[in-house]
Design a protein around this motif. Sequence first.
Motif, PDB file in Angstrom:
ATOM      1  N   THR A 166       0.830  -1.138   0.092  1.00 53.56           N
ATOM      2  CA  THR A 166       0.205  -0.142   0.027  1.00 53.56           C
ATOM      3  C   THR A 166       0.758   1.396  -0.042  1.00 53.56           C
ATOM      4  O   THR A 166       0.395   2.294  -0.242  1.00 53.56           O
ATOM      5  CB  THR A 166      -1.063  -0.048   1.134  1.00 53.56           C
ATOM      6  OG1 THR A 166      -0.072   0.010   2.398  1.00 53.56           O
ATOM      7  CG2 THR A 166      -1.807  -1.049   1.155  1.00 53.56           C
TER       8      THR A 166
ATOM      9  N   ASP B 133       3.673  12.329   1.762  1.00 51.54           N
ATOM     10  CA  ASP B 133       2.430  11.710   1.766  1.00 51.54           C
ATOM     11  C   ASP B 133       2.478  10.731   0.240  1.00 51.54           C
ATOM     12  O   ASP B 133       2.480  11.168  -0.785  1.00 51.54           O
ATOM     13  CB  ASP B 133       1.146  12.360   1.443  1.00 51.54           C
ATOM     14  CG  ASP B 133      -0.106  11.611   1.684  1.00 51.54           C
ATOM     15  OD1 ASP B 133      -0.044  10.317   1.521  1.00 51.54           O
ATOM     16  OD2 ASP B 133      -1.134  12.331   1.448  1.00 51.54           O
TER      17      ASP B 133
ATOM     18  N   ALA C 102       0.193   9.022  -0.844  1.00 49.27           N
ATOM     19  CA  ALA C 102      -1.097   9.155  -1.763  1.00 49.27           C
ATOM     20  C   ALA C 102      -1.079  10.366  -2.245  1.00 49.27           C
ATOM     21  O   ALA C 102      -2.422  10.607  -2.911  1.00 49.27           O
ATOM     22  CB  ALA C 102      -2.108   8.809  -0.831  1.00 49.27           C
ATOM     23  N   TRP C 103      -0.161  11.305  -2.322  1.00 49.28           N
ATOM     24  CA  TRP C 103      -0.375  12.574  -2.810  1.00 49.28           C
ATOM     25  C   TRP C 103      -0.825  12.647  -4.163  1.00 49.28           C
ATOM     26  O   TRP C 103      -0.404  11.699  -5.296  1.00 49.28           O
ATOM     27  CB  TRP C 103       1.038  13.221  -2.591  1.00 49.28           C
ATOM     28  CG  TRP C 103       1.051  14.758  -3.371  1.00 49.28           C
ATOM     29  CD1 TRP C 103       0.807  15.720  -2.839  1.00 49.28           C
ATOM     30  CD2 TRP C 103       1.456  14.959  -4.762  1.00 49.28           C
ATOM     31  NE1 TRP C 103       0.899  16.966  -3.796  1.00 49.28           N
ATOM     32  CE2 TRP C 103       1.424  16.386  -4.928  1.00 49.28           C
ATOM     33  CE3 TRP C 103       1.822  14.157  -5.865  1.00 49.28           C
ATOM     34  CZ2 TRP C 103       1.601  17.029  -6.203  1.00 49.28           C
ATOM     35  CZ3 TRP C 103       2.131  14.838  -6.867  1.00 49.28           C
ATOM     36  CH2 TRP C 103       2.168  16.138  -7.050  1.00 49.28           C
ATOM     37  N   GLU C 104      -1.562  13.483  -4.488  1.00 49.44           N
ATOM     38  CA  GLU C 104      -2.018  13.859  -6.066  1.00 49.44           C
ATOM     39  C   GLU C 104      -1.928  15.040  -6.151  1.00 49.44           C
ATOM     40  O   GLU C 104      -2.357  15.936  -5.404  1.00 49.44           O
ATOM     41  CB  GLU C 104      -3.306  13.098  -6.377  1.00 49.44           C
ATOM     42  CG  GLU C 104      -3.597  11.613  -6.282  1.00 49.44           C
ATOM     43  CD  GLU C 104      -4.946  11.283  -6.646  1.00 49.44           C
ATOM     44  OE1 GLU C 104      -5.744  11.968  -7.143  1.00 49.44           O
ATOM     45  OE2 GLU C 104      -5.075   9.931  -6.514  1.00 49.44           O
TER      46      GLU C 104
END
Length: 312
Positions: A101, A112, A114-116
Amino acid sequence: MSIASSVHLVFAAPDITASTGALVAVNGTPVRQIESAAGRFLAGTPQRKRVIGSILLAWPYALAQLGFPSKGGATEYRLQDADGQIIDLKVDHENTALASTLYPRSEHGRADPAWEPGTFVKIITGTGIGLSIALPSFFDPGETALAKAISNAAEQVTAHAHSPLLIDVRGNTGGDFLKTMPLIDAIAGSARRQVVVLVDKFTFSAAIVFVAILKHRLGDRLRILGEDMGDGLAFFAEGGLLDLPASRAAVRYSSAFHDWKTGCIDETTPPEIAHHIVAVGSLDLDGPCIAEPTVAKADGDLYRHILTRLTS
């Protein structure tokens, strides 16, 4: 996270009290020794190894396989903060998460995983010095927003035809460089414009291509600042990810050959990409510029500093 040639702690879970700083040792072993042992398991350039290797230092199973196991169900870290103070930190393995993950599928250099990007283009004008454009990503799942943002950026560049220009592709892991061609055309449209581009080890794939085409078009009018990018000019791209059902490991594969060093193509190179491939030779840095992960204001200060030096 890898910053310059060191690994830094830049973020911890809320239940872990920790200061940020450079990582000195893990489980009593110097970080350099662990990195050396891990090197044979990591593919790619030295910069790519620095990008993806950091996760091994937070992965108890990987540390054990490398010969540096944790004891007592906890991994021990030694940090050195900005003031030179040594900090010892112990992380209980009850706080672990599945590695799959967190594994850096998109190595963007943010704390992070999961940064976008909130936007594909961020433009800073009105400084009286020049024009700054941040391009955090060329990956557009919706296939329309990137093209629109690039079109708007191209209009701004054309409207400021005589202004020095800074382009920031640090942390840009790639996407579709074909959609960035209108911006490249606009930048190259002014024969006297001075341009500087910021890159780092998290600049990959289509973002490298973006810089390569700019270099081919602008020649000595383009200055490249930062650190060596994540890949060289000859690499395999496209492809995708396979999730293996038994191990749940994610395997990245690449299916198309790019050679922006010599301009060569082969049967795997898509025709639409082959049409644009040119021989760039090399993308040597004109100077270093390495910064820790920053907030937008700090980036703005950096942009103004670089543009001021460019115009002085």
